[in-house]
Scaffold this motif. Structure first.
Motif, PDB file in Angstrom:
ATOM      1  N   LEU A 197       0.664  -1.009  -0.015  1.00 51.17           N
ATOM      2  CA  LEU A 197      -0.262  -0.028   0.113  1.00 51.17           C
ATOM      3  C   LEU A 197       0.981   1.039   0.008  1.00 51.17           C
ATOM      4  CD1 LEU A 197      -2.483   1.751   0.067  1.00 51.17           C
ATOM      5  CD2 LEU A 197      -2.286   1.233   2.846  1.00 51.17           C
ATOM      6  N   LEU A 198       1.885   1.223   0.816  1.00 51.49           N
ATOM      7  CA  LEU A 198       2.816   2.261   1.013  1.00 51.49           C
ATOM      8  C   LEU A 198       3.456   2.458  -0.225  1.00 51.49           C
ATOM      9  CD1 LEU A 198       4.415   4.658   2.487  1.00 51.49           C
ATOM     10  CD2 LEU A 198       5.804   2.947   3.124  1.00 51.49           C
ATOM     11  N   HIS A 199       4.054   1.322  -0.986  1.00 47.36           N
ATOM     12  CA  HIS A 199       4.677   1.253  -2.110  1.00 47.36           C
ATOM     13  C   HIS A 199       3.863   1.911  -3.466  1.00 47.36           C
ATOM     14  CE1 HIS A 199       7.083  -1.190  -5.411  1.00 47.36           C
ATOM     15  NE2 HIS A 199       7.523   0.080  -5.380  1.00 47.36           N
ATOM     16  N   MET A 200       2.516   1.611  -3.335  1.00 46.50           N
ATOM     17  CA  MET A 200       1.531   2.238  -4.248  1.00 46.50           C
ATOM     18  C   MET A 200       1.385   3.874  -4.219  1.00 46.50           C
ATOM     19  SD  MET A 200      -1.421  -0.484  -4.379  1.00 46.50           S
ATOM     20  CE  MET A 200      -1.098  -2.291  -5.234  1.00 46.50           C
ATOM     21  N   THR A 201       1.029   4.198  -2.887  1.00 50.68           N
ATOM     22  CA  THR A 201       1.003   5.587  -2.698  1.00 50.68           C
ATOM     23  C   THR A 201       2.105   6.448  -3.015  1.00 50.68           C
ATOM     24  OG1 THR A 201       1.748   5.681  -0.459  1.00 50.68           O
ATOM     25  CG2 THR A 201      -0.580   5.048  -0.746  1.00 50.68           C
ATOM     26  N   LEU A 202       3.490   5.901  -3.348  1.00 50.66           N
ATOM     27  CA  LEU A 202       4.592   6.651  -3.695  1.00 50.66           C
ATOM     28  C   LEU A 202       4.762   6.887  -5.010  1.00 50.66           C
ATOM     29  CD1 LEU A 202       7.123   5.346  -0.976  1.00 50.66           C
ATOM     30  CD2 LEU A 202       5.798   7.536  -0.860  1.00 50.66           C
ATOM     31  N   LEU A 206       6.655  10.272  -6.455  1.00 51.31           N
ATOM     32  CA  LEU A 206       8.365  10.115  -6.863  1.00 51.31           C
ATOM     33  C   LEU A 206       8.477   9.845  -8.492  1.00 51.31           C
ATOM     34  CD1 LEU A 206       9.649   7.569  -4.233  1.00 51.31           C
ATOM     35  CD2 LEU A 206       9.839  10.091  -4.408  1.00 51.31           C
ATOM     36  N   GLY A 207       7.200  10.049  -9.272  1.00 49.04           N
ATOM     37  CA  GLY A 207       7.261   9.715 -10.533  1.00 49.04           C
ATOM     38  C   GLY A 207       7.797   8.313 -11.111  1.00 49.04           C
ATOM     39  N   LEU A 208       7.418   7.108 -10.387  1.00 49.45           N
ATOM     40  CA  LEU A 208       7.830   5.989 -10.704  1.00 49.45           C
ATOM     41  C   LEU A 208       7.168   5.295 -11.474  1.00 49.45           C
ATOM     42  CD1 LEU A 208       8.450   4.877  -6.714  1.00 49.45           C
ATOM     43  CD2 LEU A 208      10.031   5.760  -8.350  1.00 49.45           C
ATOM     44  N   ASP A 209       5.893   5.699 -11.990  1.00 50.88           N
ATOM     45  CA  ASP A 209       5.020   5.271 -13.245  1.00 50.88           C
ATOM     46  C   ASP A 209       4.796   3.674 -12.942  1.00 50.88           C
ATOM     47  OD1 ASP A 209       3.776   5.356 -15.557  1.00 50.88           O
ATOM     48  OD2 ASP A 209       5.234   4.872 -16.792  1.00 50.88           O
ATOM     49  N   TRP A 210       4.744   3.086 -11.701  1.00 45.06           N
ATOM     50  CA  TRP A 210       4.477   1.634 -11.660  1.00 45.06           C
ATOM     51  C   TRP A 210       5.238   0.599 -12.222  1.00 45.06           C
ATOM     52  CZ3 TRP A 210       0.262   1.470  -8.033  1.00 45.06           C
ATOM     53  CH2 TRP A 210      -0.479   2.548  -8.040  1.00 45.06           C
ATOM     54  N   SER A 211       6.585   1.038 -12.092  1.00 41.60           N
ATOM     55  CA  SER A 211       7.661   0.236 -12.751  1.00 41.60           C
ATOM     56  C   SER A 211       9.002  -0.139 -11.623  1.00 41.60           C
ATOM     57  CB  SER A 211       8.231   0.977 -13.871  1.00 41.60           C
ATOM     58  OG  SER A 211       8.949   2.065 -13.720  1.00 41.60           O
ATOM     59  N   SER A 212       8.667   0.435 -10.366  1.00 41.83           N
ATOM     60  CA  SER A 212       9.542   0.436  -9.335  1.00 41.83           C
ATOM     61  C   SER A 212       9.410  -1.067  -8.689  1.00 41.83           C
ATOM     62  CB  SER A 212       9.593   1.396  -8.208  1.00 41.83           C
ATOM     63  OG  SER A 212       8.080   1.309  -7.628  1.00 41.83           O
ATOM     64  N   MET A 213      10.501  -1.224  -7.695  1.00 37.93           N
ATOM     65  CA  MET A 213      10.295  -2.491  -6.930  1.00 37.93           C
ATOM     66  C   MET A 213      10.891  -2.270  -5.641  1.00 37.93           C
ATOM     67  SD  MET A 213      13.260  -5.238  -8.289  1.00 37.93           S
ATOM     68  CE  MET A 213      14.994  -4.333  -8.217  1.00 37.93           C
ATOM     69  N   ILE A 214      10.578  -3.190  -4.659  1.00 34.41           N
ATOM     70  CA  ILE A 214      11.107  -3.274  -3.358  1.00 34.41           C
ATOM     71  C   ILE A 214      12.283  -4.126  -3.277  1.00 34.41           C
ATOM     72  CG2 ILE A 214      10.495  -3.632  -0.797  1.00 34.41           C
ATOM     73  CD1 ILE A 214       7.672  -2.972  -1.524  1.00 34.41           C
ATOM     74  N   LYS A 215      13.389  -3.930  -2.778  1.00 37.68           N
ATOM     75  CA  LYS A 215      14.536  -4.452  -3.047  1.00 37.68           C
ATOM     76  C   LYS A 215      15.217  -4.464  -1.608  1.00 37.68           C
ATOM     77  CE  LYS A 215      17.890  -6.816  -5.291  1.00 37.68           C
ATOM     78  NZ  LYS A 215      17.487  -8.161  -5.859  1.00 37.68           N
ATOM     79  N   LEU A 216      15.998  -5.484  -1.255  1.00 40.50           N
ATOM     80  CA  LEU A 216      16.711  -5.583  -0.107  1.00 40.50           C
ATOM     81  C   LEU A 216      18.261  -5.708  -0.359  1.00 40.50           C
ATOM     82  CD1 LEU A 216      14.871  -7.957   2.614  1.00 40.50           C
ATOM     83  CD2 LEU A 216      14.914  -5.353   2.181  1.00 40.50           C
ATOM     84  N   LEU A 217      19.010  -4.783  -0.038  1.00 41.58           N
ATOM     85  CA  LEU A 217      20.391  -4.609  -0.707  1.00 41.58           C
ATOM     86  C   LEU A 217      21.405  -4.706   0.646  1.00 41.58           C
ATOM     87  CD1 LEU A 217      20.379  -2.132  -3.479  1.00 41.58           C
ATOM     88  CD2 LEU A 217      20.723  -4.568  -3.624  1.00 41.58           C
ATOM     89  N   PRO A 218      22.808  -5.402   0.298  1.00 45.60           N
ATOM     90  CA  PRO A 218      23.638  -5.350   1.487  1.00 45.60           C
ATOM     91  C   PRO A 218      24.373  -3.901   1.228  1.00 45.60           C
ATOM     92  CG  PRO A 218      24.416  -6.713  -0.314  1.00 45.60           C
ATOM     93  CD  PRO A 218      22.879  -6.478  -0.775  1.00 45.60           C
ATOM     94  N   LEU A 219      24.769  -3.388   2.379  1.00 47.48           N
ATOM     95  CA  LEU A 219      25.732  -2.337   2.453  1.00 47.48           C
ATOM     96  C   LEU A 219      26.971  -2.518   1.824  1.00 47.48           C
ATOM     97  CD1 LEU A 219      25.789   0.551   3.364  1.00 47.48           C
ATOM     98  CD2 LEU A 219      26.791  -0.057   5.364  1.00 47.48           C
ATOM     99  N   LEU A 220      27.260  -1.777   0.675  1.00 45.20           N
ATOM    100  CA  LEU A 220      28.351  -1.925   0.037  1.00 45.20           C
ATOM    101  C   LEU A 220      29.301  -0.632   0.011  1.00 45.20           C
ATOM    102  CD1 LEU A 220      27.400  -3.791  -3.292  1.00 45.20           C
ATOM    103  CD2 LEU A 220      28.241  -4.691  -1.278  1.00 45.20           C
ATOM    104  N   ARG A 221      30.495  -0.857   0.111  1.00 42.67           N
ATOM    105  CA  ARG A 221      31.542   0.457   0.139  1.00 42.67           C
ATOM    106  C   ARG A 221      32.254   0.600  -1.325  1.00 42.67           C
ATOM    107  NH1 ARG A 221      31.831   3.179   5.065  1.00 42.67           N
ATOM    108  NH2 ARG A 221      33.888   4.115   4.437  1.00 42.67           N
ATOM    109  N   PHE A 222      31.938   1.599  -1.943  1.00 42.09           N
ATOM    110  CA  PHE A 222      32.803   1.936  -3.310  1.00 42.09           C
ATOM    111  C   PHE A 222      33.066   3.172  -3.399  1.00 42.09           C
ATOM    112  CE2 PHE A 222      28.402   1.646  -4.156  1.00 42.09           C
ATOM    113  CZ  PHE A 222      27.894   2.794  -4.980  1.00 42.09           C
TER     114      PHE A 222
END
Length: 306
Positions: A197-202, A206-222
């Motif tokens: 629901l939160l993802h939809m309301t954003l 945010l101008g995401l046009d229903w093409s975003s995804m919820i993603k879990l990522l590790p912290l990387l340093r670069f």
């Protein structure tokens, strides 16, 4: 696998299923809709599009679900409950995937389920003999059809009380080039539905046009640089790549940096223009928030130590 429903989400799941080499059955209560989806899939990935022959059949609901390993209810809320009720004993022992989000689409302000209850749990209550798994509710159709966003595989969050049923769904997800994430028992579907629901309301803000995804990522340093078009260029080149288990591995050309002790601010030499003194910034994190912070403090072309 059988998909009940032939809308956009059903199409996305079907594309990933076929990409994984699985047979597919389609059914929909609306006359001709499943046939139209089958034709669309053939045009997209079939022999005419340079792909392998598709194993897709269209049938009535009872025929489609008979003898299948996994049944996906790609239906809006609360239509999945009706299917679970109508099919009754035919779903006994079957892996039944609920994908819906019980959102009040008139306001996008709340869920339609009772407090402390999810749509998936409602289906499990109606048909307790079915092995219900919540999945695909946090993924939009566009991301599913692509299988990735920004070069990273789609995360598919799973919730269910039956480990074997979740394993079957996870295998289908992996075969389709995505990453399954087991969030725990079926009651976790409450959080997954609220999260979407939160993802939809954003999408609009945010101008995401229903093409975003919820993603879990590790912290990387670069090390990187923010270039004028707003994208990141890595130093040295070599983005994170998924390994065979679906986890994020790090390219051999991009290794994590060891944590560095805090350093006192450097005092620029006298006479150095202020614009040069502000050229280098130090940031941490690898997500959208970190990128937004970097953009807030750095003009395009600023070199960043990340």
């Amino acid at each position: 696998m059988a998909i009940v429903g032939a809308g956009r989400l059903a199409e996305g799941i079907a594309v990933r299923t076929l990409a994984g080499g699985h047979k597919l059955r389609l059914t929909d209560s609306e006359q001709g809709k499943a046939e139209a989806l089958a034709a669309s899939l053939a045009a997209r990935t079939g022999p005419d599009a340079g792909g392998a022959p598709l194993e897709v059949t269209v049938a009535g609901t009872a025929e489609a679900i008979a003898g299948t390993d996994v049944i996906v209810l790609a239906l809006p809320y609360p239509e999945g409950r009706q299917v679970a009720r109508d099919q009754g004993a035919a779903l006994s022992g079957m892996t039944l995937v609920d994908t819906c989000n019980p959102v009040d689409f008139s306001t996008f302000d709340c869920l339609l389920t009772s407090p402390g209850m999810s749509a998936a749990e409602e289906i499990a209550e109606i048909n307790p003999a079915a092995r219900v798994v919540k999945a695909f509710n946090t993924t939009f159709a566009a991301a599913l059809m692509a299988g990735q966003v920004c070069g990273l595989p789609v995360d598919v969050f799973l919730a269910g009380d039956d480990p074997d049923a979740k394993d079957k769904v996870a295998a289908l997800v992996r075969d389709g080039g995505m990453r399954p994430i087991d969030t725990g028992p079926l009651r976790r579907a409450r959080e997954l539905e609220a999260f979407q629901l939160l993802h939809m309301t954003l999408q609009g803000p945010l101008g995401l046009d229903w093409s975003s995804m919820i993603k879990l990522l590790p912290l990387l340093r670069f090390r990187g640089i923010l270039i004028p078009n707003g994208q990141w260029r890595l130093f040295p080149p070599g983005p994170p790549v998924p390994d065979g288990a679906g986890r994020l591995a790090i390219s051999p050309r991009l290794r994590p940096r060891s944590p560095q002790p805090p350093q006192a601010p450097r005092v620029p030499a006298p006479g150095v223009p202020s614009v040069i003194r502000k050229t280098f910034r130090t940031c941490s994190g690898a997500g959208r928030i970190a990128a937004a912070r970097a953009r807030a403090v750095a003009a395009p072309g600023t070199r960043l130590r990340w």
